[in-house]
Design a protein around this motif. Structure first.
Motif, PDB file in Angstrom:
ATOM      1  N   TRP A 189       0.823  -1.211   0.000  1.00 13.53           N
ATOM      2  CA  TRP A 189       0.000   0.000   0.000  1.00 13.53           C
ATOM      3  C   TRP A 189       0.856   1.260   0.000  1.00 13.53           C
TER       4      TRP A 189
ATOM      5  N   ALA B  76       1.485   2.010  -3.490  1.00 14.12           N
ATOM      6  CA  ALA B  76       0.306   2.680  -4.039  1.00 14.12           C
ATOM      7  C   ALA B  76       0.240   4.123  -3.566  1.00 14.12           C
ATOM      8  N   ALA B  77       0.632   4.328  -2.308  1.00 15.36           N
ATOM      9  CA  ALA B  77       0.582   5.691  -1.758  1.00 15.36           C
ATOM     10  C   ALA B  77       1.524   6.605  -2.517  1.00 15.36           C
TER      11      ALA B  77
ATOM     12  N   GLU C  51       0.127   7.355  -5.856  1.00 14.52           N
ATOM     13  CA  GLU C  51      -0.943   8.328  -5.641  1.00 14.52           C
ATOM     14  C   GLU C  51      -0.358   9.743  -5.525  1.00 14.52           C
TER      15      GLU C  51
ATOM     16  N   ARG D 209      -4.090   3.078 -13.682  1.00 17.20           N
ATOM     17  CA  ARG D 209      -4.339   2.398 -12.416  1.00 17.20           C
ATOM     18  C   ARG D 209      -4.077   0.896 -12.502  1.00 17.20           C
TER      19      ARG D 209
ATOM     20  N   ASP E  71      -1.144  -1.521 -10.755  1.00 18.44           N
ATOM     21  CA  ASP E  71      -1.408  -2.743  -9.986  1.00 18.44           C
ATOM     22  C   ASP E  71      -0.647  -3.925 -10.571  1.00 18.44           C
TER      23      ASP E  71
ATOM     24  N   ASP F  35      -9.037   1.890  -5.859  1.00 22.41           N
ATOM     25  CA  ASP F  35      -9.146   3.135  -5.130  1.00 22.41           C
ATOM     26  C   ASP F  35      -9.593   2.880  -3.696  1.00 22.41           C
TER      27      ASP F  35
ATOM     28  N   TRP G 198      -6.905   1.208  -1.585  1.00 17.12           N
ATOM     29  CA  TRP G 198      -5.889   2.187  -1.142  1.00 17.12           C
ATOM     30  C   TRP G 198      -6.422   2.965   0.049  1.00 17.12           C
TER      31      TRP G 198
ATOM     32  N   SER H 105      -6.673   0.537   3.103  1.00 13.40           N
ATOM     33  CA  SER H 105      -5.326   0.143   3.534  1.00 13.40           C
ATOM     34  C   SER H 105      -4.716   1.260   4.362  1.00 13.40           C
ATOM     35  N   GLN H 106      -4.925   2.464   3.901  1.00 11.41           N
ATOM     36  CA  GLN H 106      -4.345   3.590   4.608  1.00 11.41           C
ATOM     37  C   GLN H 106      -4.977   3.743   5.982  1.00 11.41           C
TER      38      GLN H 106
ATOM     39  N   ASP I 164      -1.560  -3.742   4.430  1.00 14.37           N
ATOM     40  CA  ASP I 164      -1.873  -4.087   3.064  1.00 14.37           C
ATOM     41  C   ASP I 164      -3.142  -4.938   3.021  1.00 14.37           C
TER      42      ASP I 164
END
Lengths: 417, 372
Positions: free
Chosen positions: A248, A251-252, A255, A309, A313, A366, A369, A372-373, A378
């Motif tokens: 994650w 992904a962050a 982002e 996106r 992934d 989306d 993410w 996860s945050q 994860d």
């Protein structure tokens, strides 16, 4: 009376350009050919002219420098750096008394763009300066990434265009610039340092002209450019280590880069010998790159943002499964079978028609993410899909149906949902 | 103020094999005005940017004074790139335009004013200090731009083709101003240009580069009178030197119908590889018109006469037995002769000229290096 022997250098020379009063120094051009547009500070005489339904900018400048800048602007345009589009160079100008006049460089005026002086002297919102600086930082990083050393970065040599929530910056003056294969740190640092000095100077000038709010700290704004530039540069070129179960964070980071307005589709992921760490080296890519790449790899034909996106992934999947050295297409095929299809299949059939599969997947990513945050861990894809269906999708209108309704009713349908 | 030393300084661009600057060794004295000159792509700008910290140094070192700056960031080198930005700020006074960088650096106000006043005095701008730039002429604006660099009191001034974006009139004016100003300030200055006239008129010394390699460094007079090799001979001087490769027989160089005596010490430096030939150079102004048939003279058929008022130049073709040589003068493959503008021959005339004693330059036909 000596004849003018005008020479036009242009990709598509426009004969009507010859009708302009080239035998008159630019500074004395009659009002009726000029377009009333705000101007920046320039060391040369610059005029905007209405010409055949468009506006062109004309700058008087030495002949060799004019040709050089014309070529540079063409190259920048070709590699899609936000910059003004060159129209051509005109040489061989003479006044009626025979005196030689300077060559001119003609560029297209960038529609809806404004020099910073105009932005500051109208409707000044408190964060205008910040926005300008951000836009300039983005432009400078983009230029440096393609190997362009500017040599005279300033607000005056930039045009700004309002672009939704932010300002987009365009390079206008490439006179001192150079295109290199890559830039040295010295070149980058010098550009940034000069940018800081110039920006502070320009703001001090606005302050001297009482065009700037008294509370504005010129030096702080100059420093902000340096900081924003460094952040962005590091985000784009730095490498960072992750534990493989901390996807994650990957992904962050993506982002974050996306938020900065950059395409970061292509990730260079290398796995350490013990397989526990992931390193990312983001790159900048062309427009349309993501949908083309996804189509080639998986046969899925989707929009650019969705493709970006999904490729993010896919790249994370490659790193997580330690398959960096496998053929890309084979890994992509596995990803479709093991990630993409199962995710779509996890959505109950009756809810699936609410959105296109690509958009569905995009939204689940989306959502993952997001949760996860929240959880600071994860979240696996099946869990994310389930949460998305229960917490989001069930409460969404049926897009298929909404699209079939007239505009007014569609709004009502949304309200009801 | 300081010396500048390039010590085997080398720059190789990534992905290329031939260095852009190859083992440059150059010592610039404290207060000296050194001009780096050469054709496009010779490495002159790269050398300057290495000194500025804009190009990585891949081999060797660069020193400013005793300090090794090879890996020092540009802003920490105590140098000033003059004319990099000279757009003047319209709302600020001339004094503020000159001193704003000091203000940013947090220099106390009184000190800024003092430094600005000193610079203005040297630049003849004192009476304009409290006015706006609008009131200034083009030349005065240039001086304000110089003032910005001067008030920073750097150890070295760097100028990279600073006149290239000025119009012709302002260019000549600014050239003179920069040269005299530099002498008054005594700040070590490195100046890059592709224009050999600019180099000759401005520099205390000139360094000629070609293909990344330093060809020769010396005073304008030395470069003109005693070029080290064929490249420098052809590059320095306007119009360019006539250069051709000729046969040597019985201690004489066969130029057209002439036998030009070759100094014995020079002839002794020839090698077998030269195949009995030397490259001979003679400037247009080193040729004297003589009556046709004068011993030691050769004939030139006039193709064109260029009249410049104080001077006139014949562009012509070498005639005679040994005329079939690859003779060039700069860009042209014609022979150039300076003549008295009051006795100008017609196109198609044949004139005879002889080389003034001691004014020919002999180079090895193989290496291009100066002989003797």
């Amino acid at each position: 009376m000596p004849q003018q022997n005008l020479q036009i250098t242009a990709v598509a020379p426009d004969p009507a350009l010859l009708d302009l009063p080239w035998d008159v120094p630019l500074v004395d051009w009659p009002e009726d050919v000029l377009a009333a547009l705000p101007q920046g500070i320039s060391r040369h005489v610059v005029r905007f002219v209405n010409h055949g339904g468009r506006v062109i900018a004309i700058k008087e400048i030495g002949e060799t420098v004019a040709y050089r800048e014309y070529e540079l602007l063409r190259q920048l345009h070709r590699i899609e750096v936000p910059s003004v589009v060159p129209v051509g160079v005109i040489t061989g100008r003479r006044a009626p008394d025979g005196e030689r006049l300077e060559a001119v460089l003609i560029t297209e005026h960038l529609q809806f763009s404004l020099p910073y002086r105009a932005l500051f002297s109208q409707d000044l919102r408190p964060d205008t300066a910040t926005r300008l600086i951000d836009a300039l930082a983005v432009l400078l990083v983009r230029l440096h990434l393609v190997g362009f050393y500017w040599g005279d970065v300033s607000l005056s040599n930039t045009l700004f265009r309002r672009d939704a929530e932010t300002f987009a910056a365009y390079l206008v003056d490439a006179e001192t610039g150079d295109l290199h294969r890559t830039l040295t740190n010295g070149q980058r640092n010098y550009d940034v340092d000069l940018a800081r000095t110039n920006i502070i100077g320009e703001l001090m000038d606005l302050a001297a002209g009482e065009l700037l709010d008294e509370d504005v700290d010129e030096v702080a704004i100059g420093d902000a450019l340096v900081e924003r530039y460094q952040e962005l540069w590091n985000a784009l070129t730095g490498s960072e280590a992750f534990a493989s179960d901390d996807r994650w964070r990957v992904a962050a980071r993506i982002e974050r880069l996306n938020d900065l307005g950059f395409d970061v589709g292509e990730l260079e992921i290398t796995t350490d010998i013990d397989g526990t760490k992931v390193r990312i080296q983001p790159k900048v890519v062309d427009a349309g790159h993501h949908s083309r790449r996804l189509l080639r790899l998986t046969g899925l034909d989707v929009q650019e943002n969705q493709a970006r996106r999904m490729l993010n992934d896919l790249d994370s999947y490659r790193a997580a499964t330690d398959r960096q050295n496998d053929q890309e297409q084979i890994v992509a095929h596995a990803w479709v079978r093991q990630v993409f299809r199962p995710t779509i299949d996890a959505v109950p059939r009756e809810l699936r028609r609410k959105l296109e599969p690509a958009q569905l997947f995009h939204e689940i990513l989306d959502h993952r993410w997001f949760i996860s945050q929240q959880a600071q861990r994860d979240i696996p894809m099946p869990e994310a899909a389930e949460s998305y269906v229960e917490n989001v999708l069930r409460h969404r209108p049926d897009e298929d149906a909404v699209l079939g309704l007239p505009p007014g009713e569609a709004e009502e349908a949304e309200l009801e949902a | 103020m300081a010396t500048v030393t390039f010590d085997h300084a080398t720059r190789v661009y990534p992905g290329t094999e031939r260095p852009a600057v190859d083992q440059l060794n150059l010592e610039i004295e404290d207060g000296e005005f050194l001009v780096l000159v050469g054709p496009s792509g010779c490495g002159k700008s790269t050398s300057l940017r290495m000194l500025a910290g804009l190009e990585d140094v891949n081999g060797g070192h660069i020193f400013i004074g005793d300090r090794d700056v090879t890996d020092v960031q540009p802003k920490d080198r105590d140098i000033a790139m003059v004319f990099q930005n000279y757009a003047l700020y319209p709302h600020m006074s001339v004094a503020d335009n000159m001193g704003f960088a000091l203000k940013i650096a947090g220099t106390p106000k009184a000190e800024i004013r003092q430094r600005v006043e000193e610079a203005a005095k040297i630049l003849d701008l004192t009476e304009y200090l409290d006015r706006k730039p609008k009131a200034l002429s083009g030349g005065q604006r240039q001086r304000v731009a110089m003032g910005r660099a001067i008030v920073r009191q750097p150890q070295v001034f760097l100028m990279d083709e600073p006149l290239s974006n000025l119009d012709a009139k302002l260019r000549v004016q600014t050239r003179t101003q920069i040269a005299s100003l530099q002498r008054r300030l005594g700040v070590t200055t490195v100046y890059v240009t592709h224009d050999q006239t600019e180099a000759l008129t401005m520099g205390d010394r000139i360094a000629v580069l070609n293909a990344g390699i330093l060809q020769q460094v010396g005073t304008p007079r030395e470069m003109y009178d005693r070029p080290n090799n064929v490249f420098v001979a052809g590059f320095i001087g306007s119009p360019a030197m006539n250069i051709g490769t000729f046969d040597v027989k019985d201690g004489h160089v066969k130029v057209g119908s002439a036998d030009v005596p070759l100094d014995r010490s020079i002839a002794s430096e020839m090698t077998d590889a030269d195949g009995g030939k030397v490259t001979l150079g003679f400037r247009p102004e080193a040729l004297d018109p003589v009556p046709v048939g004068t011993p030691g003279s050769f004939d030139v058929e006039v193709n064109l006469v260029e009249e410049l008022g104080s001077d006139a130049f014949v562009y012509g073709t070498l005639k005679g037995d040994a005329a079939d040589v690859n003779l060039t003068a700069g860009e042209t493959n014609q022979l150039i002769v300076r003549i008295d503008p009051r006795t100008v021959p017609d196109k198609g005339d044949v004139i005879a000229v002889s080389i003034q004693a001691g004014h020919s330059h002999v180079f090895s036909a193989t290496s291009g290096e100066r002989l003797g």
